[in-house]
Design a protein around this motif. Structure first.
Motif, short mmCIF file in Angstrom:
data_model
loop_
_atom_site.label_atom_id
_atom_site.label_comp_id
_atom_site.label_asym_id
_atom_site.label_seq_id
_atom_site.Cartn_x
_atom_site.Cartn_y
_atom_site.Cartn_z
N SER A 1 -0.82 -11.62 14.37
CA SER A 1 0.24 -11.99 13.44
C SER A 1 -0.28 -12.03 12.00
CB SER A 1 0.82 -13.35 13.82
OG SER A 1 1.81 -13.74 12.89
N LYS A 2 -1.45 -12.59 11.79
CA LYS A 2 -2.03 -12.64 10.45
C LYS A 2 -2.32 -11.25 9.91
CE LYS A 2 -4.13 -17.21 10.71
NZ LYS A 2 -5.38 -17.99 10.67
N TRP A 3 -2.80 -10.36 10.78
CA TRP A 3 -3.04 -8.98 10.33
C TRP A 3 -1.74 -8.32 9.90
CZ3 TRP A 3 -5.90 -7.42 15.44
CH2 TRP A 3 -7.11 -8.10 15.52
N GLU A 4 -0.70 -8.51 10.73
CA GLU A 4 0.58 -7.86 10.45
C GLU A 4 1.29 -8.47 9.25
OE1 GLU A 4 2.84 -7.64 14.08
OE2 GLU A 4 1.44 -6.18 14.95
N ALA B 1 1.90 -3.05 12.52
CA ALA B 1 3.07 -3.53 13.26
C ALA B 1 3.94 -2.36 13.72
CB ALA B 1 3.89 -4.48 12.39
N ALA B 2 4.14 -1.38 12.87
CA ALA B 2 4.98 -0.23 13.22
C ALA B 2 4.37 0.56 14.37
CB ALA B 2 5.17 0.67 12.00
N PHE C 1 -5.33 2.74 7.81
CA PHE C 1 -5.67 2.30 6.46
C PHE C 1 -5.22 3.30 5.39
CE2 PHE C 1 -8.52 -0.42 8.89
CZ PHE C 1 -8.46 -1.60 8.18
N SER C 2 -4.42 4.28 5.78
CA SER C 2 -3.92 5.32 4.86
C SER C 2 -5.05 6.05 4.15
CB SER C 2 -2.97 4.73 3.83
OG SER C 2 -1.76 4.36 4.43
N MET D 1 2.61 1.66 1.90
CA MET D 1 2.79 0.70 2.96
C MET D 1 1.44 0.00 3.21
SD MET D 1 4.04 1.35 6.91
CE MET D 1 5.71 1.79 6.56
N ALA D 2 1.48 -1.29 3.35
CA ALA D 2 0.28 -2.09 3.56
C ALA D 2 -0.22 -1.93 4.99
CB ALA D 2 0.57 -3.56 3.27
#
Length: 66
Positions: free
Chosen positions: A33-36, A8-9, A62-63, A1-2
């Motif tokens: 919005s741009k980040w998500e 957003a989650a 950042f996983s 997942m990015a």
């Protein structure tokens, strides 16, 4: 997942709108919005405030955790 998908989650999980989240970080809703949308990443100086606002670690966003 990015990163943007995780952001957003977690934001939604905390019951925050993009606008509310942006206000907490003192950035525009468009920046969030741009980040998500994975169009850009937040400035490194925002990461501590971002993790506090969401109640999660920078590493998890950042996983970087095992």
């Amino acid at each position: 997942m990015a990163f943007g998908d995780r952001l957003a989650a977690v934001r939604r999980g905390n019951g925050l709108t993009q606008e509310q989240f942006a206000e907490q970080l003192q950035v525009s809703r468009q920046a969030v919005s741009k980040w998500e949308n994975n169009s850009s990443l937040p400035d490194i100086q925002l990461l501590p405030a971002l993790s506090v606002a969401l109640g999660t670690s920078i590493d998890s966003l950042f996983s970087l955790t095992d």
